[in-house]
Enzyme design. Structure first.
Site, PDB file in Angstrom:
ATOM      1  N   CYS A  92      24.025  23.096 -31.257  1.00  0.00           N
ATOM      2  CA  CYS A  92      24.085  21.934 -30.577  1.00  0.00           C
ATOM      3  C   CYS A  92      22.560  22.013 -29.870  1.00  0.00           C
ATOM      4  O   CYS A  92      22.612  22.387 -28.783  1.00  0.00           O
ATOM      5  CB  CYS A  92      25.200  21.710 -29.703  1.00  0.00           C
ATOM      6  N   CYS A 135      22.884  20.294 -26.317  1.00  0.00           N
ATOM      7  CA  CYS A 135      23.577  21.237 -25.231  1.00  0.00           C
ATOM      8  C   CYS A 135      22.514  22.201 -24.770  1.00  0.00           C
ATOM      9  O   CYS A 135      22.455  22.637 -23.803  1.00  0.00           O
ATOM     10  CB  CYS A 135      24.829  21.902 -25.965  1.00  0.00           C
ATOM     11  N   ASP A 136      21.838  22.990 -25.851  1.00  0.00           N
ATOM     12  CA  ASP A 136      21.383  24.246 -25.322  1.00  0.00           C
ATOM     13  C   ASP A 136      19.859  24.174 -25.618  1.00  0.00           C
ATOM     14  O   ASP A 136      18.970  25.080 -24.907  1.00  0.00           O
ATOM     15  CB  ASP A 136      21.788  25.377 -26.184  1.00  0.00           C
TER      16      ASP A 136
END
Ligand code: NDP
Length: 360
Positions: free
Chosen positions: A179, A182-183
């Site tokens: 992701c 997300c990261d």
């Protein structure tokens, strides 16, 4: 005295689940949604947290009715401020809105709010076990509670695939991710080379997004062409920070306990030659697996492992009274709008099923 069974239990938290909930709630069926356990580490790693896969994306450009515009004022009035997942940029005027139109987390928060507005009850629990050979059905949640249901709508979606390398598993959360949204902004990736695996729309989207952070983004494509749609493929090809590596598969993630990922080994599928590419991170974008484990074989699946729609044009499954919607039953379209559409269909199918049995 045992409480009477729920009319409709919806399992899931994506566009299919919330659309089903909106329809079921407006049909006065008092639906109960199990949106998943937000505190479960496996859910975090698998991307199966409340609000589903769209919560892990940025702009949603293809969900009709969200053209570009400043949506901040609308979001402020439409979403409840006490919502735990309330997008922070809506609440703070001094934070620039990160998108025009709508982004994934906002879209999902709006759908959930709409379902809640019509009386949908929402529980932040995972359904871990089901008994579907007896009506009413019995569902058990991760905390051991059981619920009985006359109808069930399975809308648990799908989760990102990994290559299955032990070294990949070892460095999850330490450079390996599925992701980018997300990261990607983590300091470890800043101005460092990053590898993205895959050649579909997801890979192109993730690669483009990651160019904001990394020095170069190396896309590893296992064939000599992209699967992605033309618009997404062109965006990746035209981005000078993205390097496309054809006929390339990752065979090993290299790293140390302290530093996490430092490089990947790449094999050329034509020549067999193996080379090492420095990388601070690896982002997987190689497709998805439907979330069907909790069904334990009680609902018929397709050859690819998705819940089987047993009647053309209906959301019926092999179990009478159990319906399926969204990506858990769809390996072909996999769009937010098509998931929402089948969510609507599943709620109508459940409503008619109940009505035929005298439940209105
Ligand atoms: P896809 O199945 O479309 O693409 C998966 C990619 O990963 C393919 O290039 C595939 O290669 C490759 N791949 C699969 N397994 C492996 C493996 N073991 N090793 C190396 N490579 C592998 O999945 P996506 O997640 O990209 O897209 C899913 C759906 O979501 C699509 O319908 C897509 O259009 C949609 N989508 C739309 C977006 C948008 O419009 N903004 C954004 C993201 C997704 P091969 O081609 O050889 O099979």
């Amino acid at each position: 005295m045992p409480s009477s069974p729920e009319n409709v239990v919806i399992i899931g938290s994506g566009p299919a689940a919330w659309t089903a909930a909106i329809y079921a709630a407006r049909a006065q069926l008092n639906p109960l949604v199990f949106q998943g356990n937000p505190y479960d580490e496996k859910n975090r790693q698998n991307g199966t947290l409340p609000l589903g896969q769209l919560a892990l994306t940025t702009e949603v450009e293809n969900f009709p009715s969200w053209p570009a515009g400043d949506t901040r004022q609308y979001l402020k009035t439409a979403l409840k401020h006490d919502d735990v997942d309330f997008p922070y940029w809506v609440a703070r005027d001094n934070v620039p809105q990160p998108s025009h139109g709508i982004n994934g987390p906002e879209l999902m928060a709006l759908m959930r709010q709409q379902a809640a507005n019509y009386g949908t009850r929402i529980e932040s629990k995972d359904v871990v076990n089901v008994v579907l050979n007896q009506s009413p059905f019995t569902l058990t949640t991760h905390d051991g509670e059981t619920v009985q249901a006359r109808t069930v709508i399975i809308a648990t979606g799908a989760r990102a695939n990994y290559m299955g390398l032990p070294s990949e598993d070892k460095y999850k959360n330490n450079g390996v991710s599925a992701c980018a949204v997300c990261d990607g902004a983590l300091p470890r990736f800043r101005n460092k080379p990053i590898v993205v695996i895959g050649g579909g729309d997801s890979a192109c989207e993730e690669a483009s997004f990651l160019t904001k952070f990394g020095s170069t983004v190396h896309m590893l494509v296992r064939r000599d062409k992209l699967r992605a749609s033309k618009i997404m493929a062109d965006r990746a090809r035209d981005n000078s920070k993205i390097k496309l590596n054809w006929n390339s598969v990752m065979t090993e993630v290299v790293g140390t306990d302290d530093a996490g990922v430092t490089a990947v080994q790449i094999q050329d599928t034509e020549t067999g030659e193996v080379r090492t590419q420095d990388a601070a991170g690896v982002f997987l974008a190689i497709g998805h697996t439907p979330n069907v484990g909790f069904l334990d074989g009680q609902v018929e699946l397709t050859e690819k492992g998705y819940v089987k729609w047993t009647t053309t044009g209906r959301t019926y499954t092999s179990v009478d009274g159990v319906f399926a919607a969204g990506d858990v039953a769809d390996d072909y379209y996999r769009q937010a709008i098509s998931a929402a559409g089948t969510g609507c269909m599943a709620a109508l199918d459940a409503e008619r099923w109940l009505s035929a049995r005298g439940v209105h």
